[in-house]
Structure formats: structure tokens, C-alpha cells
Design an enzyme around this catalytic site. Structure first.
Site, PDB file in Angstrom:
ATOM      1  N   GLU A 194      -9.265 -10.874 -41.063  1.00  0.00           N
ATOM      2  CA  GLU A 194      -7.978 -10.272 -41.438  1.00  0.00           C
ATOM      3  C   GLU A 194      -8.127  -9.008 -42.304  1.00  0.00           C
ATOM      4  O   GLU A 194      -7.566  -8.918 -43.398  1.00  0.00           O
ATOM      5  CB  GLU A 194      -7.116 -11.288 -42.187  1.00  0.00           C
ATOM      6  CG  GLU A 194      -6.720 -12.498 -41.371  1.00  0.00           C
ATOM      7  CD  GLU A 194      -5.858 -13.475 -42.132  1.00  0.00           C
ATOM      8  OE1 GLU A 194      -5.116 -14.238 -41.496  1.00  0.00           O
ATOM      9  OE2 GLU A 194      -5.930 -13.495 -43.385  1.00  0.00           O
ATOM     10  N   GLU A 388      -6.353 -18.223 -35.628  1.00  0.00           N
ATOM     11  CA  GLU A 388      -5.661 -18.932 -36.708  1.00  0.00           C
ATOM     12  C   GLU A 388      -4.199 -19.070 -36.342  1.00  0.00           C
ATOM     13  O   GLU A 388      -3.564 -18.104 -35.918  1.00  0.00           O
ATOM     14  CB  GLU A 388      -5.751 -18.198 -38.051  1.00  0.00           C
ATOM     15  CG  GLU A 388      -7.054 -18.330 -38.777  1.00  0.00           C
ATOM     16  CD  GLU A 388      -6.991 -17.754 -40.190  1.00  0.00           C
ATOM     17  OE1 GLU A 388      -5.919 -17.829 -40.833  1.00  0.00           O
ATOM     18  OE2 GLU A 388      -8.013 -17.208 -40.640  1.00  0.00           O
TER      19      GLU A 388
END
Length: 489
Positions: A194, A388
């Protein structure tokens, strides 16, 4: 023309995802050095009634305070869920569910305790050998994140993390050690978790103590640190192709689809700009160059990213093989002065009245996942990976050792259905790994009570409990989904 794919493809990588700093524990065992996540601290929530310190922002003064007065704080990521000692038990449970892949990260500080050593820590390398060998026993492919919200704390203290270009060769050294050691055991890699979350927290994403930088230059430092990570990622991709040419290396963002609040052209334009800021990161890593729209953004915000001779070539040569995303929510935006600051944030003040909220006030939007996948695939024409997705909730363990989590089943079912629709739309989707497949320490709040897993871990926010593992109702449901390759929902 590409043929219509009506279901999940053969070989689809079903599984679950974790991070070293949230599951391993054993923070001072096996030669491991201290990492930034080991100083994710908060005061006793049982005494204060709230979590006082989040992971996301740490100053040099706070770090010094944590070090000098450790007894006054809790450091939950230091104990994790004891995966370091229980990995065989946990991987056996993943295998029982039928996992095809297990996403985990490697702790940089377990391999190079300070990041500065010439030679790696053999005990750390051997630990991951054991984990990968255990996965192989069940035919589970590891999906390995090289940097998941942590680095050796020594690199923060010496260089202020990724604010310094000095970290690039250190990461390259780390990457080459991993690739040479695990080239026969790991096919799938992600360089940075991320990376776009640098915009929310420089400490978490880049190991930067924000009080050590000019507050008026924070945005510039954010993008400079990101540039250094882009280069490190590209060099890792290049190293991977030299050392293990059959492997696949991806980048990853936290994908938060931005919707315009109204049909006003100004709001529509802002939604486009917000989505650009989020996708800027894979734009660089998948296309190998900075997108043209950032030139105006940098000029408008007085941002001057220092690029050295050769940087452009490194980025061009280090393009990723696939784009991975986490997806938890969508976001509403409108034309307002702080719109760019809110882009991709978890706490937008603008709420979507059409969506339900989780117990942590995160909007639940499965269709937003389909929209995101369609846009990203149209943009890059590269395989995508949802690595995710999940629902954080307070689960209750019954007296007979059961956890009835129909709310989690409903959440994941709706998102899986939308992934299937995206595949019908023509999206090349590699796999799906739900976040926190086993309960773990929360990234943002360091709480245990915010649970995501199919497997309940008997531990509370203070680290107390038996650590016994209990399959939840969602465990058997996900097992059936995997067995049917997504046909049984």
C-alpha cells in the site's frame, strides 16, 4: 476478441493475507532487530477507555518517550499472535480451508537487524525457510510482501527512513538476499505494501518521523520518499528478473474508489483527480514513468521532487508484472479546498448515505470493488490481484468454543460475487486473499479486538489469553467457496 469468462479461472489463487509485524511476535528472538512497528504504542485502553496512540504518526519525542518509559505503554505488535512459534499449526488450518496461496510479509529487521549489516541474519532467513517449507507441504504458494509497514528502526533514526536516498541500496541488498535464498520457494512477490498510504502516514509507510521535517514541506517529502521507494521497487524487479526469471513481482495500493458527491461538473472533476492521486503509484510502477497529470499537481502544490540522472531508466526497466490492491471501502468527494488531502483517506467527512458502515465506521461497498477492478484493468491491461479485503468486527467466543460470524460471511460473499462479475467484464484476476485470515493485531489501532479472521485467536487487547485457535463459522464457509472455485457462495 477475448472469450467471455463466466467464473473464476482454473488456478485462481484463493487464500488469506497477513503481515509479519501483526502476527509473528518474537520481536527480540532469533537475532531480529527492532523495527518501526515494534514502537507502535498505546496507553492501557482498559484504563483510558480508548486507544490513545495509533500506529500512523510517531514523532522523535514520542519515540524517545516509548524507549525510556516502556512500562507505561503497550506494544501489541511485539507479541503478535505468536506465529513465530505456531506457524505450523496455523498453516495446517489454512490448508484445511484449502488455501492455494498464503500472503505474508518478511520482516526486514529479521533479515538485517539494523538494515546496515553487510551479511544477513541466518536465523531470520532460516525461519522463513521453515515457513515456506511448511506451505509447500500442503501445496500452498507463498505470496510475499517485502516491505509491509515496517523497517529497521535504526534506518529511521539514522536516515529518517525513506526521506533519504541512502535506503535504496540497502533495500536492493535486502531484495537480492531474499531472491537468492528463496528463488526455488516463492513465485509471487510484492515490493511495498500500500505505498499510496504514504499520503496518510509517513511513519507507517516510509519510516519518517514527521517532526524532523519542515511542516511546510511535508507533501514534498511525501513524494520524495515515494520516489525513493519507486526506485527501490524497480531495482528489486530488475534483480528478480536476473535471479528468478520465472517469478512475478507486483506493486500494491490501497484502492479507495472516489465517487463524486453530486453531478456538478466540479464534483465530477474532483472525483477524477482524487482517483488519479490514488492511482499515481501504480501508474509509475506499472507504466515505468511519472504520469503527465502529476506535473500540474506538483506545480500547483509547490512540490519539487529531486530526480537524479538515470532514475527515469531505472523506473522504465523495473515495471511490475501485476497490480495488487487492498480494497475495504469507497470514498465520496466534492470540490472543496481540502479535497486532495482527503483523497484516499479512511476518514472522509463526507458520508455515502447509500452504504452501511462497519463497527469501525468503514463504508461497505462491494460494487465499488468491481468498479475499481474494471478501471484498473482498463488502465494497465495487467493481471490484478485482490490481496486484502475483509471485515473488522468484534467477535464473540461462545462457551462451547464457537464463533458465529454470519456478518463476515455476508461481507465476503458480496465482494466475491462482485469479483466474479468483474471477471465476466473481462478483468484478468489472479487471486483473492482476505485480510487477516487468522485474527491478528490491528495495523491502525494495535487492537486485538478488531478481528478479521476465519480463525479466532484467544487473546485480548492486552495480550492476555491462551492463544488457542478456534475456527469460526466463516472458516467452513470459505472452505466450501475454495473447494468449488467460487461457485458455492
Amino acid at each position: 476478441m477475448k472469450e467471455l469468462q463466466t467464473g473464476f479461472p482454473k488456478g485462481f489463487l484463493w487464500g488469506g493475507a497477513t503481515a509479519a509485524n501483526q502476527i509473528e511476535g518474537a520481536y527480540n528472538v532469533g537475532g531480529k532487530g527492532m523495527s518501526t512497528s515494534d514502537y507502535a504504542a498505546y496507553k492501557d485502553p482498559y484504563a483510558t477507555g480508548k486507544v490513545d496512540n495509533f500506529t500512523f504518526n510517531v514523532t522523535s519525542k514520542e519515540l524517545a518517550e516509548y524507549k525510556e518509559n516502556e512500562a507505561n505503554y503497550l506494544f501489541p505488535k511485539r507479541w503478535g499472535i505468536d506465529f513465530y512459534n505456531r506457524y505450523a499449526e496455523d498453516i495446517a488450518l489454512f490448508a484445511e480451508m484449502g488455501f492455494k496461496t498464503f500472503r505474508l510479509s518478511i520482516s526486514w529487521a529479521r533479515i538485517f537487524p539494523t538494515g546496515l549489516e553487510t551479511e544477513p541474519n541466518e536465523e531470520g532467513l532460516a525461519f522463513y525457510d521453515r515457513v515456506f517449507d511448511e506451505c509447500a507441504k500442503y501445496g500452498i504458494e507463498p505470496l510475499v510482501t517485502m516491505s509491509h509497514y515496517e523497517m529497521p528502526i535504526a534506518l529511521t533514526e539514522k536516515y529518517n527512513g525513506w526521506a533519504s536516498r541512502e535506503l535504496i541500496p540497502l533495500f536492493d541488498k535486502y531484495a537480492r538476499v531474499l531472491f537468492n535464498r528463496y528463488k526455488s520457494k516463492v513465485k509471487y512477490w510484492i515490493t511495498f505494501n500500500e505505498m499510496n498510504m504514504n499520503l496518510n502516514s509517513l511513519y507507517t509507510g516510509a519510516g519518517i518521523l514527521e517532526d524532523l521535517i519542515d511542516p511546510e514541506k511535508k507533501l514534498e517529502v511525501t513524494y520524495q520518499a515515494s520516489h525513493h521507494q519507486f526506485l527501490a521497487s524497480a531495482l528489486a524487479v530488475k534483480a528478480a528478473r536476473e535471479i528468478m526469471p520465472e517469478a512475478q513481482v507486483g506493486c500494491m495500493i490501497n484502492q479507495i474508489e472516489s465517487y463524486a458527491l453530486t453531478t456538478k461538473p466540479e464534483d465530477q472533476l474532483q472525483a477524477l483527480k482524487s482517483n488519479q492521486l490514488n492511482m499515481f503509484y501504480p501508474d509509475v510502477q506499472a507504466r515505468g514513468e511519472y504520469p503527465t497529470y502529476m506535473a500540474r499537481y506538483f506545480a500547483d502544490n509547490d512540490i519539487h521532487v529531486v530526480m537524479e540522472d538515470g532514475d527515469a531508466e531505472i523506473l522504465k526497466e523495473g515495471k511490475v508484472d501485476y497490480v495488487a490492491i487492498s480494497y475495504y471501502m469507497s470514498h465520496v468527494t466534492e470540490a472543496r479546498e481540502d479535497a486532495s488531502k482527503l483523497a484516499g483517506s479512511f476518514d472522509s467527512p463526507i458520508k455515502n448515505e447509500h452504504l452501511e458502515l462497519s463497527q469501525w465506521d468503514w463504508p461497505i461497498d462491494p460494487i465499488g470493488l468491481r468498479i475499481s477492478l474494471m478501471k484498473l484493468y482498463d488502465r494497465y491491461e495487467l493481471p490484478l490481484f485482490v490481496c486484502e479485503n475483509g471485515l473488522g468486527a468484534k467477535d464473540e467466543l461462545t462457551e462451547d468454543g464457537k464463533i458465529h460470524d454470519d456478518y463476515r460471511i455476508d461481507y465476503i460473499k458480496k465482494h466475491v460475487e462482485q469479483m466474479k462479475e468483474a471477471i465476466k467484464d473481462g478483468v484478468d484476476l489472479m487471486g483473492y486473499t482476505t485480510w487477516g485470515c487468522i485474527d491478528l493485531i490491528s495495523c491502525g489501532t494495535s487492537q486485538m479486538s478488531k478481528r478479521y479472521g476465519f480463525i479466532y485467536v484467544d487473546q485480548d487487547d492486552k495480550g492476555e489469553g491462551s492463544l488457542t485457535r478456534y475456527p469460526k463459522d466463516s472458516f467452513n464457509w470459505y472452505k466450501e467457496v475454495i473447494a468449488s472455485n467460487g461457485e458455492t457462495l
